[in-house]
Write an enzyme that holds these catalytic residues in place. Structure first.
Site, PDB file in Angstrom:
ATOM      1  N   ARG A  27      12.009  -1.081  10.160  1.00  0.00           N
ATOM      2  CA  ARG A  27      11.031  -0.567  11.315  1.00  0.00           C
ATOM      3  C   ARG A  27      10.752  -1.632  12.259  1.00  0.00           C
ATOM      4  O   ARG A  27      10.944  -2.714  11.954  1.00  0.00           O
ATOM      5  CB  ARG A  27       9.581  -0.378  10.464  1.00  0.00           C
ATOM      6  CG  ARG A  27       9.448   0.661   9.742  1.00  0.00           C
ATOM      7  CD  ARG A  27       8.214   0.772   8.833  1.00  0.00           C
ATOM      8  NE  ARG A  27       7.068   0.182   9.442  1.00  0.00           N
ATOM      9  CZ  ARG A  27       5.877  -0.004   9.124  1.00  0.00           C
ATOM     10  NH1 ARG A  27       5.612   0.259   7.759  1.00  0.00           N
ATOM     11  NH2 ARG A  27       4.764  -0.569   9.954  1.00  0.00           N
ATOM     12  N   ARG A  75      -8.857   1.649  10.161  1.00  0.00           N
ATOM     13  CA  ARG A  75      -8.320   0.176  10.329  1.00  0.00           C
ATOM     14  C   ARG A  75      -9.425  -0.541  11.061  1.00  0.00           C
ATOM     15  O   ARG A  75      -8.887  -1.724  11.299  1.00  0.00           O
ATOM     16  CB  ARG A  75      -7.101   0.326  11.251  1.00  0.00           C
ATOM     17  CG  ARG A  75      -6.022  -0.282  11.131  1.00  0.00           C
ATOM     18  CD  ARG A  75      -4.994  -0.427  10.006  1.00  0.00           C
ATOM     19  NE  ARG A  75      -3.750  -0.996  10.380  1.00  0.00           N
ATOM     20  CZ  ARG A  75      -2.706  -0.254   9.734  1.00  0.00           C
ATOM     21  NH1 ARG A  75      -2.866   0.709   8.911  1.00  0.00           N
ATOM     22  NH2 ARG A  75      -1.553  -0.733  10.205  1.00  0.00           N
ATOM     23  N   LYS A 130       0.778  -1.371   0.033  1.00  0.00           N
ATOM     24  CA  LYS A 130       0.017   0.083   0.073  1.00  0.00           C
ATOM     25  C   LYS A 130       0.867   1.099  -0.088  1.00  0.00           C
ATOM     26  O   LYS A 130       0.654   2.336  -0.873  1.00  0.00           O
ATOM     27  CB  LYS A 130      -0.791   0.137   1.223  1.00  0.00           C
ATOM     28  CG  LYS A 130      -1.815  -0.994   1.250  1.00  0.00           C
ATOM     29  CD  LYS A 130      -2.788  -0.862   2.507  1.00  0.00           C
ATOM     30  CE  LYS A 130      -2.043  -0.847   3.787  1.00  0.00           C
ATOM     31  NZ  LYS A 130      -1.840  -2.133   4.147  1.00  0.00           N
ATOM     32  N   ARG A 161       0.394  -8.455  14.138  1.00  0.00           N
ATOM     33  CA  ARG A 161      -0.184  -7.518  13.228  1.00  0.00           C
ATOM     34  C   ARG A 161      -1.189  -8.313  12.158  1.00  0.00           C
ATOM     35  O   ARG A 161      -2.024  -7.587  11.930  1.00  0.00           O
ATOM     36  CB  ARG A 161       1.240  -6.942  12.361  1.00  0.00           C
ATOM     37  CG  ARG A 161       1.678  -5.782  13.159  1.00  0.00           C
ATOM     38  CD  ARG A 161       2.942  -5.527  12.333  1.00  0.00           C
ATOM     39  NE  ARG A 161       2.719  -4.415  11.223  1.00  0.00           N
ATOM     40  CZ  ARG A 161       3.526  -4.300  10.393  1.00  0.00           C
ATOM     41  NH1 ARG A 161       4.758  -4.704  10.463  1.00  0.00           N
ATOM     42  NH2 ARG A 161       3.176  -3.289   9.494  1.00  0.00           N
ATOM     43  N   ARG A 210      11.767  -5.716   4.467  1.00  0.00           N
ATOM     44  CA  ARG A 210      11.342  -4.337   3.971  1.00  0.00           C
ATOM     45  C   ARG A 210      12.390  -3.367   4.699  1.00  0.00           C
ATOM     46  O   ARG A 210      13.013  -3.544   5.788  1.00  0.00           O
ATOM     47  CB  ARG A 210      10.169  -4.073   4.727  1.00  0.00           C
ATOM     48  CG  ARG A 210       8.942  -3.905   3.837  1.00  0.00           C
ATOM     49  CD  ARG A 210       7.692  -3.044   3.772  1.00  0.00           C
ATOM     50  NE  ARG A 210       7.084  -3.175   5.077  1.00  0.00           N
ATOM     51  CZ  ARG A 210       5.717  -3.043   5.573  1.00  0.00           C
ATOM     52  NH1 ARG A 210       5.174  -2.976   4.294  1.00  0.00           N
ATOM     53  NH2 ARG A 210       5.402  -2.776   6.647  1.00  0.00           N
TER      54      ARG A 210
HETATM   55  P1  AMP Z   1       1.558   0.669   9.291  1.00  0.00           P
HETATM   56  O1  AMP Z   1       2.587   1.377   8.928  1.00  0.00           O
HETATM   57  O2  AMP Z   1       0.281   1.102   8.366  1.00  0.00           O
HETATM   58  O3  AMP Z   1       1.395  -0.905   9.076  1.00  0.00           O
HETATM   59  O4  AMP Z   1       1.173   0.822  10.645  1.00  0.00           O
HETATM   60  C1  AMP Z   1       1.968   0.643  11.811  1.00  0.00           C
HETATM   61  C2  AMP Z   1       1.406   0.525  13.124  1.00  0.00           C
HETATM   62  O5  AMP Z   1       0.768   1.744  13.624  1.00  0.00           O
HETATM   63  C3  AMP Z   1       0.156  -0.352  13.183  1.00  0.00           C
HETATM   64  O6  AMP Z   1       0.585  -1.867  13.427  1.00  0.00           O
HETATM   65  C4  AMP Z   1      -0.599   0.195  14.362  1.00  0.00           C
HETATM   66  O7  AMP Z   1      -0.146   0.065  15.818  1.00  0.00           O
HETATM   67  C5  AMP Z   1      -0.664   1.524  14.142  1.00  0.00           C
HETATM   68  N1  AMP Z   1      -1.607   2.212  13.236  1.00  0.00           N
HETATM   69  C6  AMP Z   1      -1.514   2.427  11.900  1.00  0.00           C
HETATM   70  N2  AMP Z   1      -2.565   2.744  11.525  1.00  0.00           N
HETATM   71  C7  AMP Z   1      -3.563   2.842  12.513  1.00  0.00           C
HETATM   72  C8  AMP Z   1      -4.925   2.835  12.718  1.00  0.00           C
HETATM   73  N3  AMP Z   1      -5.741   3.424  11.786  1.00  0.00           N
HETATM   74  N4  AMP Z   1      -5.510   2.602  13.920  1.00  0.00           N
HETATM   75  C9  AMP Z   1      -4.956   2.101  15.004  1.00  0.00           C
HETATM   76  N5  AMP Z   1      -3.515   2.016  14.880  1.00  0.00           N
HETATM   77  C10 AMP Z   1      -3.019   2.225  13.678  1.00  0.00           C
END
Ligand code: AMP
Length: 218
Positions: A162, A88, A13, A173, A127
């Site tokens: 990360r 989410r 994404k 996750r 990644r």
């Molecule tokens: P991502 O980079 O999108 O994989 O997000 C990394 C982490 O940020 C996720 O595993 C969640 O802990 C947190 N996170 C990202 N987006 C959201 C969301 N919309 N609601 C709650 N936590 C989020």
């Protein structure tokens, strides 16, 4: 255009949204990137978010809703936006509906980028991302390696993994995605907004597929 991307972690994404944002000259609002910036900046929201992110579970809804309320009200979003990672869960999706109603906007389309779960581990653990916050370019040790190991092609800054891309955080996750985020597929499908795109393959072809779906010239 108001575009929302769905898909499991590692679906690509971030890569596709960044490219699309450039192509359409729209702001790319990535919840993960915004949270990581808040963590780095040491803001109160960032400090409370970090422990959730490191465990691979969702940060409380009110943090995300406040963050996106501020972003979507900003003048730069008047021309449209690309949402990546928010909402989410269904509660966040309902809050987004309310917020868009207030703004008198609609989602144009929801793109669900799908990849098989068996591919996700390799995609995520390989990644890397540029440590320069202004650049933030994504790489993959196997599928999109930098020219020089661990160095960003674009700005020369070091690359990093990360903290939540480590293998041990992956299972929670994926569980969070399956339990809380996957129900959004039905949520948006029932509103006739959903388009599914196969996220397994050549990133250029996937991007071309996205443009075709959006009926946007390449
Ligand atoms: P991502 O980079 O999108 O994989 O997000 C990394 C982490 O940020 C996720 O595993 C969640 O802990 C947190 N996170 C990202 N987006 C959201 C969301 N919309 N609601 C709650 N936590 C989020």
């Amino acid at each position: 255009m108001q575009i929302l991307f769905l898909g499991p972690p590692g679906a690509g994404k971030g890569t596709q949204c960044k490219r699309l944002a450039k192509h359409l000259d729209l702001p790319h609002l990535s919840s993960g990137d915004l949270l990581r910036e808040a963590v780095k900046a040491g803001t109160p929201a960032g400090l409370s978010a970090k422990s959730y992110m490191d465990r691979g579970v969702l940060v409380p809804d009110d943090v995300l809703i406040a963050m996106f309320r501020e972003k979507l009200y900003a003048p730069e979003c008047e021309k449209g936006f690309i949402l990546d990672g928010f909402p989410r869960n269904v509660a966040q999706a309902r809050s987004l509906d309310t917020l868009l109603e207030e703004l008198n906007r609609n989602l144009t389309v929801v793109i669900d980028l799908q990849v098989d779960e068996s591919l996700i581990v390799e995609r995520i653990t390989g990644r890397r991302v540029c440590t320069n916050k202004e650049c933030n370019a994504p790489y993959h040790v196997k599928f999109a390696p930098p020219k020089k190991a661990d160095v960003c092609d674009l700005c020369g800054s070091p690359l990093m993994t990360r903290s939540d891309d480590k293998e041990e955080v992956l299972a929670p996750r994926l569980k969070t995605y399956n339990d809380q985020t996957a129900p959004l597929i039905e949520y948006y499908d029932s509103r006739l907004l959903l388009r599914t795109i196969d996220g397994d393959g050549d990133p250029d072809e996937i991007f071309a597929d996205i443009l075709r779906t959006l009926k946007v010239p390449a």
